[in-house]
Design a protein around this motif. Structure first.
Motif, PDB file in Angstrom:
ATOM      1  N   PRO A   1       0.819  -1.211   0.000  1.00  0.00           N
ATOM      2  CA  PRO A   1       0.000   0.000   0.000  1.00  0.00           C
ATOM      3  C   PRO A   1       0.854   1.263   0.000  1.00  0.00           C
ATOM      4  CG  PRO A   1      -0.140  -1.142   2.121  1.00  0.00           C
ATOM      5  CD  PRO A   1       0.558  -2.039   1.180  1.00  0.00           C
ATOM      6  N   GLU A   2       0.485   2.239  -0.831  1.00  0.00           N
ATOM      7  CA  GLU A   2       1.156   3.541  -0.811  1.00  0.00           C
ATOM      8  C   GLU A   2       0.160   4.566  -0.298  1.00  0.00           C
ATOM      9  OE1 GLU A   2       1.754   4.503  -4.920  1.00  0.00           O
ATOM     10  OE2 GLU A   2       1.131   2.458  -5.348  1.00  0.00           O
ATOM     11  N   GLY A   3       0.648   5.772  -0.087  1.00  0.00           N
ATOM     12  CA  GLY A   3      -0.224   6.864   0.352  1.00  0.00           C
ATOM     13  C   GLY A   3      -0.860   6.527   1.674  1.00  0.00           C
ATOM     14  N   LYS A   4      -2.071   7.011   1.875  1.00  0.00           N
ATOM     15  CA  LYS A   4      -2.738   6.815   3.149  1.00  0.00           C
ATOM     16  C   LYS A   4      -3.580   5.545   3.134  1.00  0.00           C
ATOM     17  CE  LYS A   4      -2.916  11.622   4.573  1.00  0.00           C
ATOM     18  NZ  LYS A   4      -3.758  12.675   5.156  1.00  0.00           N
ATOM     19  N   VAL A   5      -2.928   4.418   2.869  1.00  0.00           N
ATOM     20  CA  VAL A   5      -3.660   3.160   2.766  1.00  0.00           C
ATOM     21  C   VAL A   5      -3.074   2.140   3.732  1.00  0.00           C
ATOM     22  CG1 VAL A   5      -4.369   1.275   1.248  1.00  0.00           C
ATOM     23  CG2 VAL A   5      -4.251   3.601   0.356  1.00  0.00           C
ATOM     24  N   GLY A   6      -3.907   1.566   4.554  1.00  0.00           N
ATOM     25  CA  GLY A   6      -3.493   0.492   5.439  1.00  0.00           C
ATOM     26  C   GLY A   6      -4.134  -0.821   5.013  1.00  0.00           C
ATOM     27  N   ASN A   7      -3.643  -1.922   5.563  1.00  0.00           N
ATOM     28  CA  ASN A   7      -4.145  -3.234   5.158  1.00  0.00           C
ATOM     29  C   ASN A   7      -4.078  -4.188   6.365  1.00  0.00           C
ATOM     30  OD1 ASN A   7      -3.051  -5.693   2.617  1.00  0.00           O
ATOM     31  ND2 ASN A   7      -5.034  -5.392   3.548  1.00  0.00           N
ATOM     32  N   VAL A   8      -5.215  -4.708   6.749  1.00  0.00           N
ATOM     33  CA  VAL A   8      -5.283  -5.698   7.821  1.00  0.00           C
ATOM     34  C   VAL A   8      -5.772  -6.988   7.177  1.00  0.00           C
ATOM     35  CG1 VAL A   8      -6.399  -6.323   9.996  1.00  0.00           C
ATOM     36  CG2 VAL A   8      -5.725  -3.951   9.584  1.00  0.00           C
ATOM     37  N   TYR A   9      -4.962  -8.012   7.209  1.00  0.00           N
ATOM     38  CA  TYR A   9      -5.253  -9.151   6.343  1.00  0.00           C
ATOM     39  C   TYR A   9      -4.836 -10.493   6.933  1.00  0.00           C
ATOM     40  CZ  TYR A   9      -0.263  -8.946   5.459  1.00  0.00           C
ATOM     41  OH  TYR A   9       1.086  -8.939   5.626  1.00  0.00           O
ATOM     42  N   VAL A  10      -5.448 -11.508   6.374  1.00  0.00           N
ATOM     43  CA  VAL A  10      -4.981 -12.877   6.572  1.00  0.00           C
ATOM     44  C   VAL A  10      -4.168 -13.248   5.338  1.00  0.00           C
ATOM     45  CG1 VAL A  10      -5.742 -15.282   6.639  1.00  0.00           C
ATOM     46  CG2 VAL A  10      -6.886 -13.561   8.055  1.00  0.00           C
ATOM     47  N   ASN A  11      -3.043 -13.883   5.554  1.00  0.00           N
ATOM     48  CA  ASN A  11      -2.183 -14.276   4.438  1.00  0.00           C
ATOM     49  C   ASN A  11      -2.667 -15.622   3.885  1.00  0.00           C
ATOM     50  OD1 ASN A  11      -0.143 -14.942   2.674  1.00  0.00           O
ATOM     51  ND2 ASN A  11       1.472 -14.090   3.998  1.00  0.00           N
ATOM     52  N   PHE A  12      -3.640 -15.525   2.977  1.00  0.00           N
ATOM     53  CA  PHE A  12      -4.245 -16.749   2.442  1.00  0.00           C
ATOM     54  C   PHE A  12      -3.260 -17.558   1.586  1.00  0.00           C
ATOM     55  CE2 PHE A  12      -8.119 -14.203   3.255  1.00  0.00           C
ATOM     56  CZ  PHE A  12      -8.764 -15.096   4.077  1.00  0.00           C
ATOM     57  N   GLU A  13      -2.318 -16.855   0.954  1.00  0.00           N
ATOM     58  CA  GLU A  13      -1.332 -17.549   0.124  1.00  0.00           C
ATOM     59  C   GLU A  13      -0.466 -18.460   0.998  1.00  0.00           C
ATOM     60  OE1 GLU A  13       0.718 -15.072  -2.705  1.00  0.00           O
ATOM     61  OE2 GLU A  13       2.414 -16.456  -2.808  1.00  0.00           O
ATOM     62  N   LYS A  14      -0.029 -17.913   2.128  1.00  0.00           N
ATOM     63  CA  LYS A  14       0.801 -18.678   3.047  1.00  0.00           C
ATOM     64  C   LYS A  14      -0.008 -19.830   3.659  1.00  0.00           C
ATOM     65  CE  LYS A  14       3.495 -17.963   7.329  1.00  0.00           C
ATOM     66  NZ  LYS A  14       2.504 -18.576   8.242  1.00  0.00           N
ATOM     67  N   LEU A  15      -1.249 -19.542   4.007  1.00  0.00           N
ATOM     68  CA  LEU A  15      -2.111 -20.571   4.593  1.00  0.00           C
ATOM     69  C   LEU A  15      -2.221 -21.769   3.650  1.00  0.00           C
ATOM     70  CD1 LEU A  15      -5.561 -19.885   6.290  1.00  0.00           C
ATOM     71  CD2 LEU A  15      -5.280 -21.757   4.696  1.00  0.00           C
ATOM     72  N   ALA A  16      -2.475 -21.481   2.373  1.00  0.00           N
ATOM     73  CA  ALA A  16      -2.646 -22.571   1.404  1.00  0.00           C
ATOM     74  C   ALA A  16      -1.321 -23.298   1.168  1.00  0.00           C
ATOM     75  CB  ALA A  16      -3.194 -22.013   0.088  1.00  0.00           C
ATOM     76  N   TYR A  17      -0.244 -22.520   1.125  1.00  0.00           N
ATOM     77  CA  TYR A  17       1.102 -23.095   0.914  1.00  0.00           C
ATOM     78  C   TYR A  17       1.424 -24.074   2.044  1.00  0.00           C
ATOM     79  CZ  TYR A  17       6.250 -23.110   0.662  1.00  0.00           C
ATOM     80  OH  TYR A  17       7.566 -23.482   0.595  1.00  0.00           O
ATOM     81  N   ASP A  18       1.192 -23.649   3.292  1.00  0.00           N
ATOM     82  CA  ASP A  18       1.473 -24.510   4.450  1.00  0.00           C
ATOM     83  C   ASP A  18       0.564 -25.739   4.460  1.00  0.00           C
ATOM     84  OD1 ASP A  18       3.386 -22.737   5.246  1.00  0.00           O
ATOM     85  OD2 ASP A  18       2.182 -21.793   6.826  1.00  0.00           O
ATOM     86  N   LEU A  19      -0.701 -25.527   4.138  1.00  0.00           N
ATOM     87  CA  LEU A  19      -1.659 -26.637   4.131  1.00  0.00           C
ATOM     88  C   LEU A  19      -1.232 -27.714   3.136  1.00  0.00           C
ATOM     89  CD1 LEU A  19      -4.403 -27.976   4.823  1.00  0.00           C
ATOM     90  CD2 LEU A  19      -5.490 -26.432   3.183  1.00  0.00           C
ATOM     91  N   VAL A  20      -0.795 -27.290   1.955  1.00  0.00           N
ATOM     92  CA  VAL A  20      -0.385 -28.260   0.925  1.00  0.00           C
ATOM     93  C   VAL A  20       0.895 -28.977   1.360  1.00  0.00           C
ATOM     94  CG1 VAL A  20       0.446 -28.490  -1.444  1.00  0.00           C
ATOM     95  CG2 VAL A  20      -1.579 -27.103  -0.960  1.00  0.00           C
ATOM     96  N   ASN A  21       1.834 -28.231   1.941  1.00  0.00           N
ATOM     97  CA  ASN A  21       3.073 -28.881   2.395  1.00  0.00           C
ATOM     98  C   ASN A  21       2.799 -29.913   3.480  1.00  0.00           C
ATOM     99  OD1 ASN A  21       5.250 -27.988   0.805  1.00  0.00           O
ATOM    100  ND2 ASN A  21       5.141 -25.963   1.775  1.00  0.00           N
ATOM    101  N   GLU A  22       1.888 -29.580   4.424  1.00  0.00           N
ATOM    102  CA  GLU A  22       1.524 -30.566   5.456  1.00  0.00           C
ATOM    103  C   GLU A  22       0.886 -31.800   4.828  1.00  0.00           C
ATOM    104  OE1 GLU A  22      -1.045 -28.328   8.033  1.00  0.00           O
ATOM    105  OE2 GLU A  22       0.589 -26.893   8.416  1.00  0.00           O
TER     106      GLU A  22
END
Lengths: 348, 348
Positions: free
Chosen positions: A154-175
């Protein structure tokens, strides 16, 4: 009872409107005896200062716009609760905007946000495209985007509160690979396309790192009235993947029902996991595994972040990206091919 | 890009703020050449008139407050969609207020509604007690209460868009009597007490008319974490009633699961019906019967009624009570004691 206005107070106290306004807004240019006379008139008449006029005088409306897709109300209710509770603590007014196919163009929502001169905006992801975001950024209104991670920092006056779904899926597949499972399906969710893309990227990354190619994306066209109808046809002569991933609870339940009714056994032939948790996942038999995302906290943190951005708090000058932790919710266990019943409960 | 204000426009057009305000608000006391100069400045600078200032000048904010309990957000999402869509058509701003145990006292919500001088209010039932309603009525703000029927005929500027839950329960019990069933249970729902009371009155009325007394109200204390835990205990050594009525879907599913797991057979030993419909009722096995309440329409009709009240439309001077029709949703049929499987689908 007639609604008491600022005019009535001015008449009662025998002062000008401007004087009443100054008293209401705690200006110190008013003589003490005049201030007292106005206060007495306010109390006598039971006048409630007009928050909007007050806002104008202070050139501060303390109003936050929340923008949300109509389709996703029911799914975002806990995030909204978190947002509202923190907004109340800070005495913000909340303007509510919804987007929906057909009836409200995003341009109109942006127009209405800008016209009402709100102090800040909370957006749910999947609402705005890049071009529309640019328009909002130009107006320099502090914004927090809640839900999924933005593709660009994010640039300017933009914030982001998020769940990292990419990481979640990556970890799930590795498990799953560790458990010897590499036959995995991701079921399309047209309501949450940005989450879908992130899950898919995580899965593909894990496959690539193991020298494999992910081919398990199941999309289905709109001619099917529901996931259940589609999957019932699909599993009629096809075995489900050993692991089926869906984004929402209702899709996971559709997999469960369609697979069960086609005669496939949970945890032997297949297992299903829903990324978003809901109480209904505990109510189907067997119950369905999921992830606990602290949704209420996400809302509360997003509103708190916006609060800090509004006062230019130094702590958020640099870092306005907040990643939220998740944890797995295991309701049905897999033990080397054997189904182990665990205690579960239907929350109501 | 700096946010353009009315001051910038006044400077650019070399006129007073008041003149710019008059042009924005279509006052006809401005000379045509001045008006044109201001319009040119507005276009050149890309100024968006401030909706709040505009509202003040016209003494009209066109803002509607929606007040809703946090607990019921997920259940009221379709009503909210109907409200929002009609609000958009009329270009209303929507202020959103939530009530929740502990964090927001109702007095504060009322205070904030009155202070922000909204034009109208939409309330969900179960939010306000009689005393609080009196406070709002004193301020003469048009209000529409949506959901359940008010116990007293609305006076003043109050409308009511409702489902007649008393009649629904009365008819349901009479139909059950016709089917030879008089062993009926109503499961308490603490989140929806006014609906509970109305259902109970309807059931009791039907029983009385048949010279019987209704004794089937099941309340349970808060020490139980969920209806499911309570009902699992309850049905361990007690047969369910032949007909179990719940208000919400999750309670009906809890009855289904607890009764099934205690070995009771649906449609032979007992049947369960949820008053509110949801897609999840189609997803449990066997699926659960319910009522289709046109919730989106309720929201749309409530906002339309408020619109008419705001302009003193003569059609709503007399009649501001609108009863909404419902229809049964049969997913599992009872045929003289025999279970007949019907086609069902899980919507996703």
């Amino acid at each position: 009872m007639k609604r008491i206005t600022i005019y009535d107070v001015a008449k009662e106290a025998d002062v000008s409107l401007a004087t009443v306004s100054r008293v209401i807004n705690d200006s110190n240019v008013v003589r003490e005896d005049t201030r007292q006379r106005v206060q007495e008139a306010i109390e006598k008449l039971g006048y409630k200062p007009n928050a909007i006029a007050q806002g104008l005088a202070l050139s501060k409306t303390t109003t936050i716009s929340i923008v949300m897709s109509e389709n996703l109300f029911a799914y975002n209710s806990r995030i909204l609760n978190g947002l509202m509770d923190v907004a109340k603590i800070y005495n913000y007014n909340i303007m509510f905007h919804t987007t929906s196919k057909g009836i409200s163009r995003m341009q109109d929502v942006i127009e209405s946000i800008i016209k009402s001169r709100v102090d800040g905006v909370i957006l749910f992801n999947d609402n705005f495209n890049d071009e529309e975001m640019e328009v909002l950024k130009e107006y320099q209104i502090p914004m927090v985007i809640v839900g999924a991670r933005l593709d660009r920092k994010p640039e300017g006056k933009v914030g982001n509160v998020y769940v990292n779904f990419e990481k979640l899926a990556y970890d799930l597949v590795n498990e799953s690979f560790d458990r010897g499972i590499d036959d995995i399906t991701l079921v399309e969710d047209k309501l949450n396309l940005s989450m879908m893309n992130q899950l898919r990227r995580g899965i593909e990354k894990a496959y690539e790192e193991h020298g494999k190619e992910f081919k398990g994306y199941i999309g289905y066209d709109d001619s099917y009235k529901s996931s259940y109808n589609f999957l019932t046809d699909y599993y009629k002569d096809k075995k489900p993947s050993r692991l089926v991933i869906t984004f929402r609870d209702s899709q996971a339940i559709a997999v469960r029902n369609a697979a069960n009714e086609a005669g496939w056994k949970s945890m032997e032939d297949y297992e299903v996991i829903s990324i978003l948790d809901s109480k209904y996942l505990a109510m189907v038999r067997p119950p369905i595994n999921s992830y606990i995302l602290p949704e209420y906290d996400m809302g509360a943190i997003a509103m708190r972040l916006l609060t800090k951005m509004l006062v230019n708090d130094p702590s958020v000058q640099e870092d306005r990206e907040i990643e939220i932790e998740y944890s797995p919710m295991i309701r049905e266990k897999d033990k080397t091919g054997e189904t182990e019943k665990v205690t579960f409960e239907a929350v109501s």
